[in-house]
Scaffold this motif. Structure first.
Motif, short mmCIF file in Angstrom:
data_model
loop_
_atom_site.label_atom_id
_atom_site.label_comp_id
_atom_site.label_asym_id
_atom_site.label_seq_id
_atom_site.Cartn_x
_atom_site.Cartn_y
_atom_site.Cartn_z
N UNK A 1 17.78 1.35 0.10
CA UNK A 1 18.50 1.94 1.24
C UNK A 1 19.96 2.19 0.91
N UNK A 2 20.62 1.19 0.33
CA UNK A 2 22.05 1.34 0.09
C UNK A 2 22.33 2.30 -1.08
N UNK A 3 21.34 2.49 -1.92
CA UNK A 3 21.49 3.46 -3.02
C UNK A 3 21.24 4.88 -2.55
N UNK A 4 20.30 5.08 -1.62
CA UNK A 4 19.84 6.42 -1.28
C UNK A 4 20.23 6.92 0.11
N UNK A 5 20.20 6.05 1.13
CA UNK A 5 20.44 6.51 2.49
C UNK A 5 21.91 6.42 2.92
N UNK A 6 22.60 5.38 2.49
CA UNK A 6 23.98 5.17 2.93
C UNK A 6 24.90 6.24 2.36
N UNK A 7 25.86 6.67 3.17
CA UNK A 7 26.85 7.66 2.73
C UNK A 7 28.24 7.05 2.84
N UNK B 1 0.82 -1.21 0.00
CA UNK B 1 0.00 0.00 0.00
C UNK B 1 0.85 1.27 0.00
N UNK B 2 2.00 1.22 0.69
CA UNK B 2 2.75 2.45 0.95
C UNK B 2 4.00 2.61 0.08
N UNK B 3 4.32 1.65 -0.76
CA UNK B 3 5.49 1.77 -1.64
C UNK B 3 5.21 2.75 -2.78
N UNK B 4 6.12 3.65 -3.00
CA UNK B 4 5.97 4.65 -4.06
C UNK B 4 6.35 3.99 -5.39
N UNK B 5 5.34 3.69 -6.19
CA UNK B 5 5.59 2.97 -7.44
C UNK B 5 6.25 3.84 -8.51
N UNK B 6 6.24 5.14 -8.31
CA UNK B 6 6.87 6.01 -9.29
C UNK B 6 8.36 6.19 -9.02
N UNK B 7 8.71 6.46 -7.76
CA UNK B 7 10.10 6.79 -7.44
C UNK B 7 10.76 5.76 -6.52
N UNK B 8 9.99 4.82 -6.01
CA UNK B 8 10.54 3.87 -5.05
C UNK B 8 10.55 4.45 -3.65
N UNK B 9 10.74 3.59 -2.68
CA UNK B 9 10.73 4.02 -1.28
C UNK B 9 9.34 4.00 -0.68
N UNK C 1 10.93 -8.65 -1.17
CA UNK C 1 10.77 -7.27 -0.72
C UNK C 1 12.03 -6.80 0.02
N UNK C 2 12.64 -7.70 0.81
CA UNK C 2 13.86 -7.32 1.50
C UNK C 2 14.92 -6.85 0.50
N UNK C 3 15.13 -7.59 -0.55
CA UNK C 3 16.16 -7.21 -1.52
C UNK C 3 15.82 -5.88 -2.19
N UNK C 4 14.53 -5.66 -2.42
CA UNK C 4 14.09 -4.41 -3.05
C UNK C 4 14.33 -3.22 -2.12
N UNK C 5 13.95 -3.37 -0.85
CA UNK C 5 14.13 -2.28 0.12
C UNK C 5 15.62 -2.09 0.43
#
Length: 396
Positions: A335-341, A272-280, A327-331
């Motif tokens: 995370x590693x693409x967007x949140x990790x620095x 329900x809450x996954x953003x199908x356009x941009x992910x996340x 879903x784990x692999x997708x999330x």
């Protein structure tokens, strides 16, 4: 990657990236406690101290000492925060303030019971490390104070007019499902069982809406639906975090139907809450599709995604449902693409809807040393269990 490769990644990120970041940058050698308002590189940009972030960091380093390795530097770091909290954290009635100045002077009154919840967690975990009676007494006193305040958590600080639209909030019963396990070694078994039973029923029956498969954030006092901004509110991160609490509780008694229900709610929430356009995962949603009241509803937050990873892995461990792993692999990839620095360490906290860094800081009023390290630890341990379980399965 297979389970063991993922486990190594989560362990290494925790122990070689995230924990060193906080140890290097957050300790306040001058006044005690921790500085949590840190920019991307770890430089302090504000010195106010927020009680629940102080408590969460005490808990984090106590937990690492208890469960990973008895490193004296970890215990000393936890004690640094605990001593500051003992001196300055509470009012005369034993309620925990919301925030203090750097020196420890009260800034914001103890209007928020979650300061107390995280204080009980912190001193409960610390008491296991130190066996110090003073630490266990603070944890127990705070726990009983939570019980006294739970019917009206904000007390005189409650802004709502009494009696017009009394609502039950999901947040407190959710956190009690986790807090009780942190306090188990300090409480009578019957008290632990009572809180587990009450918390599980409240989370899974009162706030769960079978027609939609979603967890509501607020309901009327009788448990019915409130067709208002508050009543229609979905907080996917809260729902997903609560589901791994429930899975942990249910696993204690091998309650497979409850585990299955928690997994199904996790998957429904994600769908329900996954953003199908941009992910996340969206921060807030309205169960009827109306505009959410919070203007930051479409932001992507670090803690929402980290709690999701934990819930999916625990669900997969307990049920083997392949949807959890997919879903784990997708999330995980998000995370590693967007949140990790990888350049300066730790995770960003706030992304815009497109997944771009909105605020580059690593800590602030709400983000501290908690969700990322706790999540990395939980994922690491659960992935190890998945790998061990798969290695013992006899091929058919």
């Amino acid at each position: 990657m297979n389970e063991q490769a993922y486990a190594s990644l989560y362990a290494n990120t925790l122990l070689q990236d995230v924990i060193p970041f906080w140890m290097q940058h957050s300790g306040d050698a001058s006044y005690g406690g921790y500085l949590t308002c840190l920019d991307r590189k770890g430089k302090t940009f504000d010195t106010d101290k927020f009680i629940w972030l102080q408590c969460r960091q005490v808990w984090c380093f106590s937990m690492l000492y208890n469960r990973v390795e008895q490193k004296q530097e970890w215990l000393d770091f936890a004690l640094q925060g605990a001593e500051f909290l003992k001196k300055f954290g509470r009012d005369a009635q034993g309620n925990w303030y919301f925030s203090l100045t750097r020196e420890g002077k009260p800034l914001v009154q103890p209007y928020n019971i979650f300061s107390d919840c995280f204080a009980a967690m912190a001193f409960g975990q610390l008491s296991q490390a130190t066996q110090d009676k003073a630490h266990s007494e603070i944890a127990i006193h705070t726990y009983h104070n939570i019980l006294k305040r739970q019917e009206n958590p904000k007390g005189s600080y409650n802004k709502a007019f009494p009696g017009t639209r009394p609502l039950q909030s999901f947040a407190l019963p959710m956190i009690m499902c986790n807090l009780i396990l942190e306090m188990e070694h300090l409480l009578a078994p019957e008290e632990v069982d009572r809180i587990i039973q009450h918390g599980s029923r409240t989370v899974m029956d009162t706030f769960y809406q079978p027609d939609s498969g979603q967890i509501l954030e607020n309901v009327n006092e009788d448990g019915s639906f409130s067709d208002t901004f508050e009543g229609r509110l979905l907080n996917p991160g809260h729902a997903l975090e609560a589901m791994w609490f429930i899975i942990d509780l249910a696993a204690r008694t091998s309650d497979q139907p409850l585990i299955r229900k928690a997994v199904d709610i996790s998957l429904n929430t994600l769908e329900y809450s996954w953003d199908r356009r941009y992910g996340g995962i969206f921060y807030f949603m309205d169960i009827k599709g109306h505009p959410p009241q919070a203007l930051e509803w479409d932001q992507k937050l670090w803690w929402v995604h980290m709690e999701t990873l934990i819930s999916l892995l625990k669900g997969f461990l307990q049920t083997g449902d392949q949807r959890c792993w997919q879903w784990f692999e997708k999330v995980h990839d998000y995370c590693w693409t967007h949140f990790a620095d990888p350049e300066y360490g730790e995770w960003y906290g706030y992304l815009n809807r497109r997944g771009e860094v909105l605020i580059p800081q690593k800590g602030g009023k709400w983000k501290g040393c908690f969700h990322v390290p706790r999540g990395l630890y939980q994922c690491w341990q659960t992935l190890d269990s998945i790998a061990e379980k798969s290695s013992t399965v006899t091929p058919q």
